[in-house]
Enzyme design. Structure first.
Site, PDB file in Angstrom:
ATOM      1  CB  THR A 133      -0.921   0.003   1.224  1.00  0.00           C
ATOM      2  OG1 THR A 133      -1.724  -1.180   1.200  1.00  0.00           O
ATOM      3  CG2 THR A 133      -1.827   1.218   1.236  1.00  0.00           C
ATOM      4  CD  GLU A 134       3.422   2.967  -3.834  1.00  0.00           C
ATOM      5  OE1 GLU A 134       3.040   3.924  -4.543  1.00  0.00           O
ATOM      6  OE2 GLU A 134       4.334   2.181  -4.173  1.00  0.00           O
ATOM      7  CB  ILE A 164       3.875  -1.044   6.001  1.00  0.00           C
ATOM      8  CG1 ILE A 164       3.827  -0.359   4.624  1.00  0.00           C
ATOM      9  CG2 ILE A 164       4.563  -2.402   5.930  1.00  0.00           C
ATOM     10  CD1 ILE A 164       2.936  -1.036   3.609  1.00  0.00           C
ATOM     11  CG  ASP A 247      -6.665 -15.798  -5.059  1.00  0.00           C
ATOM     12  OD1 ASP A 247      -7.273 -14.716  -5.158  1.00  0.00           O
ATOM     13  OD2 ASP A 247      -6.360 -16.513  -6.038  1.00  0.00           O
ATOM     14  CG  HIS A 285     -37.732  -9.209  26.317  1.00  0.00           C
ATOM     15  ND1 HIS A 285     -38.948  -8.664  26.674  1.00  0.00           N
ATOM     16  CD2 HIS A 285     -36.999  -9.274  27.457  1.00  0.00           C
ATOM     17  CE1 HIS A 285     -38.953  -8.393  27.978  1.00  0.00           C
ATOM     18  NE2 HIS A 285     -37.777  -8.763  28.470  1.00  0.00           N
ATOM     19  CD  GLN A 286     -41.581 -12.421  18.412  1.00  0.00           C
ATOM     20  OE1 GLN A 286     -42.079 -11.365  18.010  1.00  0.00           O
ATOM     21  NE2 GLN A 286     -42.235 -13.577  18.397  1.00  0.00           N
ATOM     22  CD  GLU A 370      -4.099  -8.353   2.647  1.00  0.00           C
ATOM     23  OE1 GLU A 370      -3.788  -9.164   1.786  1.00  0.00           O
ATOM     24  OE2 GLU A 370      -3.293  -7.545   3.140  1.00  0.00           O
TER      25      GLU A 370
END
Length: 384
Positions: A133-134, A164, A247, A285-286, A370
């Site tokens: 990443t940049e 990073i 992946d 409680h429902q 990612e």
């Protein structure tokens, strides 16, 4: 929530590593989660070292290089779910060397694997980082502008990386840079770089919303020399290695999201069984019961998709689309579940008295790192 492996046939070794990680998460990770979250920005190296001593930090590295030999993605997902049940940030930190290892295993020579993987094994491993990443390029890795110029005996790298993980703390880096600045993905090449390389420096810790156990910094490359023997794969092959890494990493991060969500669900369920409102436990409680049912349903659905993606990768199928589905589904599920846990606890969920507010901040990262959720939808649409 039942333990994740009961519906699956596992080997004795898989059951043992899952139990080891479950016990470590309960005894070592969960008790430290809040402390690390509230501390000044410092990597909890002591937990990483404890994990190394019991074989958790190198379990994913092949045995021939000194690791635990669980190279299949399915086992990695089982492990990551358990560790991130303890705490998302610490769980991801403990296994962070796997992110460095994946491109090395995909592109490296046997000599490179032996040289760069062995320091990651044993009871005193080094820490590593993956530098992609940049400041101007996040999910679009083909648009990086850090460049590597061919010189006598190797390359000179110039540029800047951002966000990073483990930067500064890591001793070894996989760095992605352009060897052909006129190309996009075909111009990306991967390099192996040591922390002490002249010209490599890093910035102050970046202030983050969650997962503070993993410290992120900027990296700066000022004519950093990399010998030709430390180029990873051929020139222009780096993007291929990165995509194969994605992946795996996206699927494993999906498992991390499942573990974190499971923790929040279990906490909310226990609270609902013991907290009384209007004369009866709130689980009666429902509205609360239905919310908990939605949480459980989404967790199990995401888990099945993550493990399906893992099996697909391990079987050698083209898995980019299903890995993106696994990450997208699991990360958005985890945000829903942690938000629902806070709703179940009411005001106490919003308070730092309980961990669910931290877990919601932590799992937000899984919708970003990612590849963001928006990017995952693009990847899925291109792989229909």
């Amino acid at each position: 929530m039942t333990a994740m492996f009961e519906p699956w046939t596992l080997t004795t070794e898989q059951r043992e590593i899952v139990k080891l990680c479950r016990d470590f998460a309960e005894k070592e990770i969960r008790p430290r989660g809040r402390e690390v979250d509230e501390a000044d920005v410092v990597t909890p190296v002591d937990i990483f070292q404890k994990a190394a001593k019991v074989g958790i930090t190198d379990y994913m590295i092949p045995e021939e290089f000194g690791g635990g030999g669980f190279t299949d993605v399915f086992t990695q997902c089982l492990v990551q779910e358990e560790l991130c049940w303890g705490d998302p940030g610490i769980g991801n930190l403990v296994c962070s060397n796997g992110f460095f290892s994946d491109p090395l295993l995909a592109l490296g020579t046997e000599e490179q694997k032996d040289k760069w993987l062995r320091p990651l094994t044993g009871t005193s491993p080094v820490m590593t980082a993956l530098a992609t990443t940049e400041p101007g390029s996040g999910s679009d890795a083909a648009s990086i502008i850090t460049y590597a110029t061919k010189v006598d005996g190797g390359y000179r790298i110039n540029g800047q990386k951002a966000w990073i993980s483990n930067a500064g703390a890591a001793d070894q880096y996989v760095v992605f840079a352009k060897t052909d600045r006129n190309e996009r993905s075909k111009g990306v090449t991967a390099f192996l770089v040591k922390k002490d390389a002249p010209g490599l420096t890093w910035g102050e810790p970046m202030k983050k919303m969650g997962q503070r156990a993993i410290v992120c910094r900027e990296l700066f490359f000022d004519n950093v020399f990399v010998p030709e023997e430390d180029r990873l794969g051929d020139e222009g092959q780096g993007f291929y290695g990165l995509m194969k890494t994605f992946d795996i990493s996206r699927t494993v991060l999906g498992a991390a999201a499942v573990g974190s969500a499971r923790a929040a669900y279990e906490f909310a369920l226990d609270y609902a069984r013991t907290r009384t409102q209007f004369g009866k436990p709130i689980i009666e409680h429902q509205a609360v019961a239905f919310r908990l049912a939605d949480m459980a349903n989404r967790i199990e659905s995401a888990r099945l998709l993550v493990l399906h993606a893992a099996r697909s990768i391990d079987a050698g199928y083209e898995s980019t689309g299903v890995a993106a589905m696994a990450k997208l589904t699991a990360s958005e599920m985890a945000m829903f579940v942690t938000h629902a846990a806070i709703q179940t606890l009411g005001g106490w969920g919003y308070s730092r008295e309980f961990p669910v507010e931290q877990w919601m901040r932590d799992v937000k990262l899984e919708e970003i790192e990612e590849g963001t959720s928006d990017i995952m939808r693009v990847v899925i649409s291109r792989n229909l």
